[in-house]
Design an enzyme around this catalytic site. Structure first.
Site, short mmCIF file in Angstrom:
data_model
loop_
_atom_site.label_atom_id
_atom_site.label_comp_id
_atom_site.label_asym_id
_atom_site.label_seq_id
_atom_site.Cartn_x
_atom_site.Cartn_y
_atom_site.Cartn_z
N ARG A 91 0.88 -1.17 0.00
CA ARG A 91 0.00 0.00 0.00
C ARG A 91 0.92 1.22 0.00
O ARG A 91 1.56 1.52 1.00
CB ARG A 91 -0.93 0.02 1.22
CG ARG A 91 -1.82 -1.19 1.42
CD ARG A 91 -2.89 -1.37 0.36
NE ARG A 91 -3.75 -0.22 0.16
CZ ARG A 91 -4.88 0.02 0.85
NH1 ARG A 91 -5.24 -0.81 1.82
NH2 ARG A 91 -5.63 1.07 0.59
N GLN A 186 -16.17 0.76 5.05
CA GLN A 186 -15.46 0.70 6.32
C GLN A 186 -16.18 1.49 7.41
O GLN A 186 -16.20 1.10 8.57
CB GLN A 186 -14.03 1.23 6.16
CG GLN A 186 -13.13 0.37 5.29
CD GLN A 186 -12.97 0.96 3.91
OE1 GLN A 186 -13.92 1.48 3.34
NE2 GLN A 186 -11.77 0.90 3.36
N ASP A 227 -3.95 9.26 6.51
CA ASP A 227 -2.94 8.27 6.14
C ASP A 227 -1.57 8.91 6.07
O ASP A 227 -0.56 8.28 6.36
CB ASP A 227 -3.30 7.63 4.81
CG ASP A 227 -4.41 6.61 4.97
OD1 ASP A 227 -4.09 5.41 5.11
OD2 ASP A 227 -5.59 7.00 5.00
N ASN A 237 -5.94 11.19 2.85
CA ASN A 237 -6.79 10.24 3.57
C ASN A 237 -7.73 9.54 2.59
O ASN A 237 -7.74 9.84 1.39
CB ASN A 237 -7.58 10.96 4.67
CG ASN A 237 -8.20 9.98 5.66
OD1 ASN A 237 -7.55 9.04 6.12
ND2 ASN A 237 -9.48 10.17 5.97
N LYS A 238 -8.53 8.64 3.12
CA LYS A 238 -9.47 7.87 2.31
C LYS A 238 -10.27 8.77 1.37
O LYS A 238 -10.72 9.84 1.77
CB LYS A 238 -10.41 7.10 3.24
CG LYS A 238 -11.56 6.40 2.54
CD LYS A 238 -11.09 5.26 1.66
CE LYS A 238 -12.28 4.58 0.98
NZ LYS A 238 -11.86 3.48 0.11
#
Length: 326
Positions: A91, A186, A227, A237-238
């Site tokens: 990742r 999520q 992140d 981030n997401k």
């Protein structure tokens, strides 16, 4: 009570056990990984995400040390370096994997056999403890920014950051609104389940409802994990965080982004590779193409506070974080 997702990766005598977040909470399935390659594949396949890959990498490196125990020192180090490179590449956007590998190798200095395994295990345990203690500090600092009886909007799964925030704010009577967080949900499956498990007032909304909820005047803060945060204040981030941050700014709602530390290896957003996943994870029908950037980048003008383990910082003053004692 500690929620199950706070301890979802475990080292065993014959491998690494990872709670499969793809089917949680409907089923609690542990995926057994007997090798570094199986750990790496589990990370790539989203068996675990958020901080899960960090812990998987820690214990995966212990598997690598076990595999390399019979080699001489140069060959063992080469095996460990190769394992670390494989895990770090799974990742690319989040830099936790690189930090996990560095932690496990911090006490390796020419050992072989059982001493090599012990050195890597000691590094992994130290990395585990450091992540958890920094997350606890991060939770306390974020709780200090929230008023009593606040409703908080969050996005995706902030993992131990969120757990520690809830623990630190136990006397504040917080309520949370969770976005679904498509395509893996999520927020609906991991965040909402964990908040409910901890006895917190929890509401799930679809991803398209975020701006409307922020416009209602009922939300005191938008709080997400990050992140990665660049030194010039960009929050990575997401996917979906950017839209929520822009809406929060438009309606006067503060956005607090939680990260253990800004990344000195990323002076600007240009240094952060954005992972693009297979479009079939969004839609998988003939004649229709899916598009799936896994992360987005929020400019600092839409970020109120970057909360770190050393306290809150303006996104324009992140260099101050490293003026503290390391």
């Amino acid at each position: 009570m500690t929620p199950i997702l706070a301890d979802s990766v475990r080292l065993t005598d014959d491998g690494v056990e990872i709670l499969d977040r793809r089917v949680f909470p409907e089923r609690r399935v542990w995926v057994h990984c007997a090798s570094v390659e199986e750990v790496a594949k589990a990370i790539e396949d989203m068996v675990t995400q958020s901080s899960g890959p960090y812990f998987a990498a820690l214990w995966g490196m212990v598997l690598a040390a076990r595999e390399a125990a019979g080699l001489d020192a140069p060959a063992a180090r080469a095996r460990l370096d190769a394992a670390g490179a494989r895990l770090a590449a799974t990742r690319r956007t989040n830099n936790h994997l690189r930090k996990a590998v560095t932690a496990t190798l911090s006490q390796v200095d020419g050992q072989t056999g059982g001493e090599l395994v012990a050195a890597v295990l000691a590094g992994a345990r130290a990395g585990d403890e450091r992540y958890r203690s920094r997350s606890a500090a991060l939770g306390r600092h974020t709780a200090d920014l929230l008023p009593d009886n606040a409703t908080v909007l969050t996005h995706c799964w902030a993992d131990l950051y969120l757990v520690e925030l809830v623990l630190a704010a136990a006397d504040k009577n917080l309520a949370f609104v969770c976005t679904e967080t498509r395509p893996y949900l999520q927020g609906a499956r991991l965040t909402a389940e964990t908040l409910a498990e901890m006895g917190v007032d929890t509401t799930v909304i679809t991803d398209g409802m975020g701006a409307a909820v922020l416009s209602s005047g009922e939300v005191a803060a938008l709080v997400t994990a990050a992140d990665r945060v660049t030194m010039d204040g960009h929050v990575v981030n997401k996917i979906g965080t950017l839209g929520l941050a822009v809406a929060a700014s438009a309606f006067g709602v503060p956005f607090h982004a939680m990260v253990q530390a800004p990344d000195r290896l990323a002076p600007t957003a240009a240094e952060v590779p954005i992972e693009y996943r297979d479009g079939t994870e969004v839609v998988n029908r003939p004649g229709i193409r899916g598009h799936y950037p896994a992360f987005d980048i929020t400019p600092p003008r839409f970020v109120t506070t970057v909360v770190t383990d050393r306290g809150p910082f303006s996104p324009h003053q992140l260099a101050d974080y490293y003026r503290e004692a390391p």
